[in-house]
Enzyme design. Structure first.
Site, PDB file in Angstrom:
ATOM      1  N   ASN A 294       0.838  -1.207   0.000  1.00 23.84           N
ATOM      2  CA  ASN A 294       0.000   0.000   0.000  1.00 23.84           C
ATOM      3  C   ASN A 294       0.871   1.254   0.000  1.00 23.84           C
ATOM      4  O   ASN A 294       0.605   2.223   0.700  1.00 23.84           O
ATOM      5  CB  ASN A 294      -0.985   0.002   1.183  1.00 23.84           C
ATOM      6  CG  ASN A 294      -0.316   0.193   2.532  1.00 23.84           C
ATOM      7  OD1 ASN A 294       0.848  -0.142   2.721  1.00 23.84           O
ATOM      8  ND2 ASN A 294      -1.051   0.732   3.502  1.00 23.84           N
TER       9      ASN A 294
ATOM     10  N   ARG B 121       8.153   2.107  -9.271  1.00 21.04           N
ATOM     11  CA  ARG B 121       9.480   2.728  -9.374  1.00 21.04           C
ATOM     12  C   ARG B 121      10.564   1.865  -8.739  1.00 21.04           C
ATOM     13  O   ARG B 121      11.730   1.923  -9.128  1.00 21.04           O
ATOM     14  CB  ARG B 121       9.457   4.118  -8.735  1.00 21.04           C
ATOM     15  CG  ARG B 121       8.669   5.147  -9.541  1.00 21.04           C
ATOM     16  CD  ARG B 121       8.911   6.554  -9.038  1.00 21.04           C
ATOM     17  NE  ARG B 121       8.374   6.777  -7.699  1.00 21.04           N
ATOM     18  CZ  ARG B 121       7.134   7.172  -7.435  1.00 21.04           C
ATOM     19  NH1 ARG B 121       6.261   7.362  -8.438  1.00 21.04           N
ATOM     20  NH2 ARG B 121       6.727   7.370  -6.199  1.00 21.04           N
TER      21      ARG B 121
ATOM     22  N   ASP C 214      -9.481   3.083   6.605  1.00 23.05           N
ATOM     23  CA  ASP C 214      -8.313   2.208   6.720  1.00 23.05           C
ATOM     24  C   ASP C 214      -8.716   0.755   6.985  1.00 23.05           C
ATOM     25  O   ASP C 214      -8.623  -0.100   6.117  1.00 23.05           O
ATOM     26  CB  ASP C 214      -7.398   2.717   7.840  1.00 23.05           C
ATOM     27  CG  ASP C 214      -6.461   3.818   7.361  1.00 23.05           C
ATOM     28  OD1 ASP C 214      -6.158   3.864   6.162  1.00 23.05           O
ATOM     29  OD2 ASP C 214      -6.032   4.621   8.191  1.00 23.05           O
TER      30      ASP C 214
END
Length: 429
Positions: A122, A130, A195
């Site tokens: 996450n 990347r 969340d």
């Protein structure tokens, strides 16, 4: 324990009698043999992987050698200690440290992914790609892997590159718009729906993907956006909108669908901040209203057409609320709940976190369990609430940073103690 020692990945002495549980508990074994590589942080991802750990999966949390999951230092409890926040969302896991800025660290993640069943991350938008650990890269080393991601906003959303936290998801996902008093501003609920609510939906999806893979051998990519997940929790509000033709309104303690008083929070003695009881009468069972009238001494209203149906009571809601409040103000919330519940009326005392944590019934049933953490000491925390064959799974303390690095690299990849020493010397772990 000094912070520097834990950051270097050294193991600390652990006691074998860490979980202290009054109720019988048993390892579920539901996910025994399932290996989960956990590259999550803070709450949405960790709540998902923690649920899977409670169900018996081996969850290995990959952390930065210098500090680890930022949640370790959120709401810090004391010098050299991980935060209570971290402990709550990382129980039953293992921790290893890998430097993801090191080519060797990235190579080790790939090696671990080759042995894993599930990969969960996450990171901020684009960060995992990347690093060279995006879905396409991981699928090359393990075509059968289940690759699960939590994002703030979904792929294709105009905001997909935006950062998001719990409260952002609640704002953009509609939760705040339907929370609060009707004539007041939007309110953020106390529960971290953005969340943990998102994490639970992802955990369910991982289980479904694992089940599917048993028959097909196929892996898949799972992505859940926190904003999208919030729609799941306000489906009743969409029903209210369909009925009225208008966006669902805030209803305070009432139901978003409305039209069924009495329903709400009523004051109790002695008048403290949480001295209230919630009372509800179901539209599907008119007997609830009649029983309530009997309890509060207003049997004279039974059969009165002005109060007999939910629609009729809507016209007299303020008077009804005052009648009930006059009764509840004479009793404390627990007494009110007992009397109403015994009469077959849905009612619940408004319990605060202190009352819940100190309620012996939760500990007796294993819903609250006390762990013995080597650095933070004893800590009572909510466990997995589902009972498996009558018992909850035991809670083990959240791991120290890098506590299991040597064990996992040895068990998963066959690295020797000397190999691990070399990785530590080179700053890879």
């Amino acid at each position: 324990m000094p912070r520097s020692r834990r950051d270097r990945g050294h193991q600390a002495p652990r006691t074998e009698e860490r979980p202290m549980v009054d109720a019988r508990s048993a390892t579920t074994g539901c996910l025994a043999g399932v290996r989960i590589l956990d590259l999550t942080q803070f709450e949405a991802g960790p709540s998902c992987t923690e649920a899977l750990a409670w169900l018996g999966a081996e969850v290995v949390k990959v952390e930065n050698p210098k500090g680890g999951d930022p949640g370790r230092t959120s709401f810090r409890s004391g010098p050299g200690q991980d935060s209570w926040y971290f402990l709550l969302f990382n129980a039953n896991k293992k921790s290893i440290t890998l430097n993801l800025k090191s080519p060797r660290g990235i190579a080790l993640v790939n090696d671990l992914a080759r042995k894993a069943d599930v990969f969960v991350e996450n990171f901020a938008p684009g960060a995992i790609e990347r690093l060279g650990l995006g879905y396409d890269a991981i699928r090359k080393v393990n075509p059968g892997i289940i690759y699960a991601q939590v994002k703030g906003f979904g792929t294709g959303s105009p905001f997909e590159d935006n950062l998001a936290f719990d409260m952002i998801a609640q704002a953009c996902g509609g939760i705040m718009s339907v929370s609060g008093e009707r004539d007041g501003p939007p309110v953020k609920p106390g529960a971290t729906l953005g969340d943990t609510g998102t994490g639970m939906l992802l955990a369910i999806s991982v289980l479904g993907a694992l089940y599917r893979r048993k028959g097909t051998g196929q892996g898949e990519r799972l992505e859940i956006a926190m904003q999208d997940a919030m729609l799941h929790y306000i489906r009743v509000c969409f029903a209210a909108q369909a009925t009225s033709g208008r966006p669902a309104e805030r209803a305070g303690a009432k139901l978003a669908s409305g039209g069924n008083p009495p329903c709400g929070i009523y004051p109790c003695k002695p008048g403290g901040p949480n001295d209230y009881v919630y009372i509800y009468t179901s539209r599907a069972n008119p007997a609830h209203w009649h029983r309530l009238l009997q309890v509060i001494g207003r049997e004279d209203l039974i059969g009165n057409p002005q109060y007999e149906t939910g629609l009729a009571r809507t016209e007299h809601e303020p008077q009804i609320d005052e009648m009930i409040s006059a009764w509840t103000r004479q009793r404390d919330k627990n007494e009110a709940m007992r009397i109403l519940g015994a009469a077959g009326i849905p009612a619940g005392a408004v319990l605060d976190t202190g009352e819940l944590q100190n309620d012996p019934s939760f500990e007796k049933r294993g819903i609250m369990q006390t762990i013995q953490h080597p650095a933070c000491g004893p800590f009572k925390m909510p466990a997995w609430p589902v009972r498996h064959d009558g018992a909850p799974p035991p809670v083990k303390p959240a791991p120290l940073l890098g506590e299991h690095t040597g064990d996992v690299l040895g068990a998963w990849l066959g690295l020797s103690a000397d190999d691990v020493k070399g990785l530590r010397r080179d700053g890879v772990i």
